[in-house]
Design a protein around this motif. Structure first.
Motif, short mmCIF file in Angstrom:
data_model
loop_
_atom_site.label_atom_id
_atom_site.label_comp_id
_atom_site.label_asym_id
_atom_site.label_seq_id
_atom_site.Cartn_x
_atom_site.Cartn_y
_atom_site.Cartn_z
N GLY A 36 -6.59 -9.70 39.01
CA GLY A 36 -7.79 -8.99 38.54
C GLY A 36 -7.49 -7.51 38.41
N HIS A 37 -8.48 -6.70 38.76
CA HIS A 37 -8.28 -5.26 38.88
C HIS A 37 -7.92 -5.00 40.34
CE1 HIS A 37 -9.00 -1.03 39.19
NE2 HIS A 37 -9.36 -0.93 37.92
N PRO A 38 -6.85 -4.22 40.58
CA PRO A 38 -6.36 -4.13 41.97
C PRO A 38 -7.26 -3.38 42.95
CG PRO A 38 -5.09 -2.68 40.55
CD PRO A 38 -6.01 -3.46 39.65
N CYS A 39 -8.27 -2.65 42.43
CA CYS A 39 -9.21 -1.96 43.35
C CYS A 39 -10.52 -2.70 43.47
CB CYS A 39 -9.64 -0.60 42.83
SG CYS A 39 -8.40 0.56 42.46
N VAL A 40 -10.76 -3.68 42.62
CA VAL A 40 -12.10 -4.27 42.56
C VAL A 40 -12.21 -5.39 43.60
CG1 VAL A 40 -13.69 -5.56 41.07
CG2 VAL A 40 -12.47 -3.59 40.17
N TYR A 41 -13.06 -5.17 44.59
CA TYR A 41 -13.23 -6.10 45.71
C TYR A 41 -11.87 -6.49 46.29
CZ TYR A 41 -18.12 -5.99 44.66
OH TYR A 41 -19.41 -5.53 44.48
N GLU B 164 -17.41 -18.79 36.53
CA GLU B 164 -15.96 -18.75 36.83
C GLU B 164 -15.21 -18.48 35.53
OE1 GLU B 164 -14.72 -22.26 38.97
OE2 GLU B 164 -16.30 -21.95 40.45
N ALA B 165 -14.52 -17.35 35.51
CA ALA B 165 -13.74 -17.00 34.32
C ALA B 165 -12.55 -17.96 34.19
CB ALA B 165 -13.23 -15.57 34.45
N ALA B 166 -12.18 -18.25 32.96
CA ALA B 166 -11.01 -19.12 32.72
C ALA B 166 -9.74 -18.41 33.19
CB ALA B 166 -10.91 -19.44 31.24
N ARG C 151 -14.48 -20.83 45.68
CA ARG C 151 -13.98 -19.53 46.18
C ARG C 151 -13.77 -18.52 45.06
NH1 ARG C 151 -9.23 -21.02 49.80
NH2 ARG C 151 -8.87 -18.79 49.68
N ILE C 152 -13.78 -18.99 43.82
CA ILE C 152 -13.65 -18.01 42.72
C ILE C 152 -14.97 -17.82 41.96
CG2 ILE C 152 -11.15 -18.24 42.44
CD1 ILE C 152 -11.81 -19.85 39.83
N SER C 153 -16.08 -18.33 42.51
CA SER C 153 -17.36 -18.15 41.79
C SER C 153 -17.93 -16.76 42.00
CB SER C 153 -18.41 -19.14 42.30
OG SER C 153 -17.98 -20.45 42.16
N THR C 154 -18.56 -16.28 40.95
CA THR C 154 -19.34 -15.04 41.02
C THR C 154 -20.72 -15.39 40.47
OG1 THR C 154 -17.39 -13.68 40.69
CG2 THR C 154 -19.49 -12.65 40.14
N ILE C 155 -21.76 -14.82 41.07
CA ILE C 155 -23.12 -15.12 40.59
C ILE C 155 -23.64 -13.96 39.77
CG2 ILE C 155 -25.52 -15.35 41.40
CD1 ILE C 155 -24.53 -17.31 43.48
N SER D 43 -10.85 -7.32 35.47
CA SER D 43 -11.46 -7.95 36.65
C SER D 43 -12.31 -9.14 36.23
CB SER D 43 -12.33 -6.93 37.37
OG SER D 43 -13.49 -6.68 36.59
N ALA D 44 -12.75 -9.90 37.24
CA ALA D 44 -13.67 -11.02 36.99
C ALA D 44 -14.95 -10.50 36.34
CB ALA D 44 -13.98 -11.73 38.30
N GLU D 45 -15.36 -9.30 36.73
CA GLU D 45 -16.59 -8.72 36.17
C GLU D 45 -16.41 -8.42 34.67
OE1 GLU D 45 -19.29 -5.82 38.40
OE2 GLU D 45 -18.21 -4.52 37.03
C1 LIG Z 1 -11.19 -10.71 46.70
S1 LIG Z 1 -12.18 -10.62 45.26
C2 LIG Z 1 -10.94 -10.20 44.08
C3 LIG Z 1 -11.50 -9.69 42.78
C4 LIG Z 1 -10.43 -9.25 41.79
N1 LIG Z 1 -9.68 -8.12 42.32
C5 LIG Z 1 -10.99 -8.86 40.43
O1 LIG Z 1 -10.66 -7.77 39.96
O2 LIG Z 1 -11.73 -9.65 39.83
C6 LIG Z 1 -12.47 -12.34 45.01
C7 LIG Z 1 -13.78 -12.57 44.26
O3 LIG Z 1 -13.60 -12.27 42.88
C8 LIG Z 1 -14.39 -13.12 42.08
N2 LIG Z 1 -13.49 -13.90 41.23
C9 LIG Z 1 -12.16 -14.09 41.38
N3 LIG Z 1 -11.68 -14.87 40.40
C10 LIG Z 1 -12.74 -15.17 39.60
C11 LIG Z 1 -12.91 -15.95 38.44
N4 LIG Z 1 -11.88 -16.61 37.87
N5 LIG Z 1 -14.14 -16.04 37.91
C12 LIG Z 1 -15.20 -15.41 38.46
N6 LIG Z 1 -15.10 -14.68 39.56
C13 LIG Z 1 -13.90 -14.56 40.13
C14 LIG Z 1 -15.17 -14.03 43.04
O4 LIG Z 1 -16.43 -13.43 43.31
C15 LIG Z 1 -14.27 -14.02 44.26
O5 LIG Z 1 -14.97 -14.33 45.44
#
Ligand SMILES: C[S@@+](CC[C@H](N)C(=O)[O-])C[C@H]1O[C@@H](n2cnc3c(N)ncnc32)[C@H](O)[C@@H]1O
Length: 260
Positions: free
Chosen positions: A93-98, A206-208, A232-236, A123-125
């Motif tokens: 993802g983005h290395p600073c995001v969450y 969940e992003a592909a 574990r990869i879900s975002t709401i 990032s996922a966002e």
């Molecule tokens: C530790 S954080 C890492 C985020 C990551 N650094 C980013 O830039 O997206 C993990 C969280 O990112 C989100 N996430 C990670 N992969 C995802 C995906 N494929 N689709 C949607 N959300 C995702 C979920 O909310 C997950 O609990």
């Protein structure tokens, strides 16, 4: 300035498609690459791109609590800098995001007089904005970690787009392998229901992770959300529930023809 340097890069969410050219070059040209990514294909790619690559998984899983793991990873990155090397750290993802350990390492490295920087990743966002066709600027956007939202009783502005991260690991500070998420998810629903109608539609997203695959986009009534719906990869994503009140006096003072 000391000789060693630290560049932290993000590999994005979708395997290779999201890797920027700048990130790729930094991975290829580093003296050492350290990586913590959540998908096997990108691990393989990194190891091929640079033979001096090392996974941070063993440090990540060595400790019971995630915070301990993050501290150990930060310390390890700083340690690596002591041997006059160009270090590249890759997070997904983005290395600073969450994500904490590499950002902390860059701050510490700078304090110690090293050249250190972060390159952005997708990032996922970012993926969520594209897949759900959302412009965060249209209503404003709030983004929370699920556990932090509950513990800090964060105020939700229901006129905004709301994004809730880490909904699959609510209320645990340990590694999530055997975590029962039901208690935390029930608290999350209860908290959100103090702001929204119980049948407000929310989206589990969940992003592909691979090119050619579609994202998972599940629309659910807030109160009907269950542990089966989230991974574990879900975002709401929660859409705005009402329009904001417009300050007519300010619109006049600014002399604008405001169309919300
Ligand atoms: C530790 S954080 C890492 C985020 C990551 N650094 C980013 O830039 O997206 C993990 C969280 O990112 C989100 N996430 C990670 N992969 C995802 C995906 N494929 N689709 C949607 N959300 C995702 C979920 O909310 C997950 O609990």
């Amino acid at each position: 300035m000391k000789k060693s340097s630290l560049v932290v890069v993000g590999s994005g969410i979708k395997f290779l498609s999201h890797l920027t050219i700048e990130a790729k070059v930094n991975i290829e040209e580093a003296d050492k690459v350290l990586y913590l990514v959540n998908e096997p294909a990108i691990k393989q790619w990194i190891c091929k791109a640079n033979i001096n690559s090392e996974s941070l998984d063993k440090i990540y899983f060595k400790y019971e609590y995630r915070l301990e793991s993050y501290k150990a990873i930060t310390n390890y990155i700083i340690d690596q800098l002591k041997s006059d090397k160009k270090i590249c750290v890759v997070l997904y993802g983005h290395p600073c995001v969450y994500a904490k350990p590499a950002l902390d390492a860059v701050c510490q490295a700078r304090q110690l007089g090293y050249y250190a920087k972060v390159l952005p990743g997708i990032s996922a966002e970012d993926c969520l904005f594209s897949d759900l066709l959302i412009n965060p600027g249209s209503h404003g956007c709030q983004s929370f970690d699920a556990t932090n939202l509950l513990v800090s009783k964060k105020h939700i502005d229901i006129t905004c787009h709301i994004i809730v991260w880490q909904v699959g690991v609510i209320g645990t500070l340990r590694h999530a392998k055997i975590h029962n998420n039901k208690v935390g998810l029930d608290f999350l629903i209860e908290y959100l229901c103090t702001y929204y109608d119980k049948d407000h539609k929310i989206i589990v997203y969940e992003a592909a992770q691979y090119a050619g695959l579609e994202p998972l986009i599940k629309s659910i009534n807030l109160s009907l959300l269950t542990t089966n719906d989230v991974s574990r990869i879900s975002t709401i994503y929660i859409p705005p529930a009402k329009s904001p009140v417009q300050d007519k006096e300010m619109i006049e003072k600014l002399g604008i023809n405001w169309i919300p």
